[in-house]
Design a protein around this motif. Structure first.
Motif, PDB file in Angstrom:
ATOM      1  N   ILE A 316      59.335  51.584  70.461  1.00 42.86           N
ATOM      2  CA  ILE A 316      58.557  50.470  69.920  1.00 42.86           C
ATOM      3  C   ILE A 316      57.165  50.933  69.505  1.00 42.86           C
ATOM      4  N   HIS A 317      56.568  51.832  70.279  1.00 39.17           N
ATOM      5  CA  HIS A 317      55.231  52.322  69.951  1.00 39.17           C
ATOM      6  C   HIS A 317      55.225  53.158  68.673  1.00 39.17           C
ATOM      7  N   TYR A 318      56.136  54.134  68.608  1.00 36.32           N
ATOM      8  CA  TYR A 318      56.043  55.151  67.564  1.00 36.32           C
ATOM      9  C   TYR A 318      56.949  54.904  66.364  1.00 36.32           C
ATOM     10  N   GLU A 319      58.103  54.304  66.604  1.00 37.93           N
ATOM     11  CA  GLU A 319      59.003  54.032  65.485  1.00 37.93           C
ATOM     12  C   GLU A 319      58.684  52.698  64.828  1.00 37.93           C
ATOM     13  N   LEU A 320      58.439  51.685  65.656  1.00 32.61           N
ATOM     14  CA  LEU A 320      58.147  50.352  65.120  1.00 32.61           C
ATOM     15  C   LEU A 320      56.649  50.126  64.943  1.00 32.61           C
ATOM     16  N   ASN A 321      55.832  51.036  65.438  1.00 34.75           N
ATOM     17  CA  ASN A 321      54.379  50.977  65.273  1.00 34.75           C
ATOM     18  C   ASN A 321      53.766  49.723  65.901  1.00 34.75           C
ATOM     19  N   ILE A 322      54.286  49.336  67.072  1.00 37.94           N
ATOM     20  CA  ILE A 322      53.714  48.218  67.836  1.00 37.94           C
ATOM     21  C   ILE A 322      53.044  48.846  69.056  1.00 37.94           C
ATOM     22  N   LYS A 323      51.775  49.177  68.920  1.00 32.94           N
ATOM     23  CA  LYS A 323      51.092  50.047  69.866  1.00 32.94           C
ATOM     24  C   LYS A 323      50.784  49.397  71.210  1.00 32.94           C
ATOM     25  N   ASP A 324      50.553  48.089  71.236  1.00 34.06           N
ATOM     26  CA  ASP A 324      50.111  47.428  72.462  1.00 34.06           C
ATOM     27  C   ASP A 324      51.262  46.967  73.347  1.00 34.06           C
ATOM     28  N   TYR A 325      52.499  47.230  72.929  1.00 30.78           N
ATOM     29  CA  TYR A 325      53.651  46.715  73.667  1.00 30.78           C
ATOM     30  C   TYR A 325      53.840  47.421  75.006  1.00 30.78           C
ATOM     31  N   ASP A 326      54.154  46.643  76.037  1.00 29.37           N
ATOM     32  CA  ASP A 326      54.855  47.142  77.208  1.00 29.37           C
ATOM     33  C   ASP A 326      55.738  45.993  77.700  1.00 29.37           C
ATOM     34  N   TYR A 327      56.617  46.260  78.664  1.00 34.50           N
ATOM     35  CA  TYR A 327      57.570  45.224  79.058  1.00 34.50           C
ATOM     36  C   TYR A 327      56.855  43.976  79.549  1.00 34.50           C
ATOM     37  N   HIS A 328      55.735  44.153  80.236  1.00 31.91           N
ATOM     38  CA  HIS A 328      55.015  42.996  80.765  1.00 31.91           C
ATOM     39  C   HIS A 328      54.441  42.127  79.648  1.00 31.91           C
ATOM     40  N   SER A 329      54.248  42.700  78.464  1.00 28.47           N
ATOM     41  CA  SER A 329      53.738  41.893  77.358  1.00 28.47           C
ATOM     42  C   SER A 329      54.766  40.843  76.922  1.00 28.47           C
ATOM     43  N   LEU A 330      56.052  41.083  77.205  1.00 32.82           N
ATOM     44  CA  LEU A 330      57.072  40.057  76.930  1.00 32.82           C
ATOM     45  C   LEU A 330      56.859  38.853  77.846  1.00 32.82           C
ATOM     46  N   ARG A 331      56.537  39.115  79.090  1.00 30.42           N
ATOM     47  CA  ARG A 331      56.252  38.032  80.050  1.00 30.42           C
ATOM     48  C   ARG A 331      55.010  37.260  79.607  1.00 30.42           C
ATOM     49  N   HIS A 332      53.997  37.993  79.187  1.00 27.67           N
ATOM     50  CA  HIS A 332      52.770  37.355  78.721  1.00 27.67           C
ATOM     51  C   HIS A 332      53.041  36.510  77.469  1.00 27.67           C
ATOM     52  N   THR A 333      53.882  37.030  76.590  1.00 25.44           N
ATOM     53  CA  THR A 333      54.245  36.301  75.368  1.00 25.44           C
ATOM     54  C   THR A 333      54.982  35.012  75.707  1.00 25.44           C
ATOM     55  N   HIS A 334      55.907  35.104  76.651  1.00 21.50           N
ATOM     56  CA  HIS A 334      56.679  33.914  77.033  1.00 21.50           C
ATOM     57  C   HIS A 334      55.771  32.810  77.566  1.00 21.50           C
TER      58      HIS A 334
END
Length: 370
Positions: A316-334
């Motif tokens: 996700i960081h390097y191929e999709l270029n979404i630098k701030d992602y980590d698994y916990h960010s999904l929880r924060h997004t929800h």
């Protein structure tokens, strides 16, 4: 840390031992003037025990009995990296409130978060209290009166706080298209649990099929998975936040498909299928104990470890270029999506399994313009 060494200087003997690093350098401790090697060795053993004893007693006799292995591991790292380098050179009775206040202030000025400071203060308070009672190594705790810096105080170094990021709908579309649901993708379902239900990583990989009530469309989060150095084991969720949440139709259909896939794989692999068990310590293994049926599982039956999400993160960081992602960010997004949709904070707190509503308020009261 080294053992006690002795040597003769003139007609007398001395002992020496090596202490923890201070400012990156090892520090030697010793004393001379002993008539014999035996006397020097005995005095050195006593001094070395006193050097270590308060924290060691607390970790061994209190923490290992009352706390989770993950908490003990976290405390051990904090003690090694932050506490011993600052006060490791002191004898137990020589530690004063001013020394401990200086330790807290130093870490504050180095940019450590208030959460880290609170943890350090808790370790110091509890260990020195244990040295008073029941150990009676001290008459009074030197932590009395030691305080955290004011929330308004400005540190010399900016706080080392990672900004909480959210995954936008456009980014989520890219992620889920890159990790679709098929036999070759083990990440799709864990990603869905994080994004759609805000589960913590350990909670997601701790789910078993008996946690799903297909008829009532409910999911129970009653345990999480952790690693203790020897293996993965089940433990209650953080803050004992056992909860039951609703499952939407799309997720129910996905889980039905996954359950059917696993049942089919079990038949096809036959005796080669890996059966999973938990022993008396709730450690996952393939040999003995009570059989378990994790939702996150490889096609051949082997346990799917949470560490696969590290690889997912790199993609996700390097191929999709979404630098701030980590698994916990999904929880924060929800959680952010819930609040934007009009969910009240009490409901959000209960759904996420926060310790109290103040945690929810502190994290999410200001996350979006809406």
């Amino acid at each position: 840390m080294s053992e006690i060494n002795t040597r003769k200087r003139g007609k007398k003997w001395e002992y020496r031992f090596e202490g923890a690093k201070i400012d990156g350098k090892r520090k030697q401790y010793g004393k001379g003037g002993f008539a014999t090697k035996k006397e020097a060795l005995e005095a050195g053993a006593k001094a070395y025990a006193e050097y270590n004893q308060a924290g060691q007693y607390w970790m061994t006799n209190y923490c290992k009995v009352n706390l989770k292995p993950t908490t003990i591991g976290n405390y051990a790292k904090k003690i090694k990296n932050h506490i011993i380098p600052v006060i490791g050179q002191y004898k137990l009775r020589a530690v004063t409130p001013s020394v401990l206040q200086s330790l807290i202030n130093q870490k504050f000025n180095e940019g450590y978060s208030r959460n880290t400071l609170s943890t350090l203060k808790g370790i110091l308070t509890n260990s020195f209290s244990y040295a008073v009672e029941p150990c009676r190594f001290l008459k009074q705790s030197p932590m009395y009166g030691v305080k955290l810096p004011s929330p308004r105080a400005q540190a010399e170094t900016p706080t080392r706080r990672k900004e909480k990021s959210i995954v936008t709908p456009e980014q989520w579309k890219k992620i889920i298209e890159r990790f679709p649901y098929d036999n070759n993708c083990t990440a799709h379902i864990p990603l869905q649990f994080g994004y759609r239900y805000g589960l913590r990583l350990g909670e997601t990989f701790g789910l078993t099929w008996d946690d799903v009530d297909f008829k009532a469309a409910k999911l129970t989060i009653a345990k999480q998975i952790q690693h203790n150095g020897a293996g993965w084991y089940y433990t209650p969720p953080k803050y004992n936040s056992v909860r039951t949440i609703d499952l939407d139709d799309a997720m129910l259909e996905l889980l039905r498909s996954e359950l059917e896939r696993q049942q089919k794989a079990r038949q096809e692999y036959s005796e080669l299928y890996a059966h999973l068990f938990i022993d008396d310590n709730n450690v996952i293994n393939t040999k003995e104990g009570k059989e378990i049926y994790p939702i996150c599982r490889r096609e051949n039956g082997n346990y799917l470890q949470p560490r696969i999400m590290q690889h997912v993160g790199r993609v996700i960081h390097y191929e999709l270029n979404i630098k701030d992602y980590d698994y916990h960010s999904l929880r924060h997004t929800h959680a952010t999506n819930l609040i934007q949709a009009g969910a009240n904070l009490k409901y959000t707190q209960e759904r996420l399994g926060h310790k109290n509503i103040e945690v929810t308020l502190n994290i999410y009261a200001h996350v979006t313009e809406k």
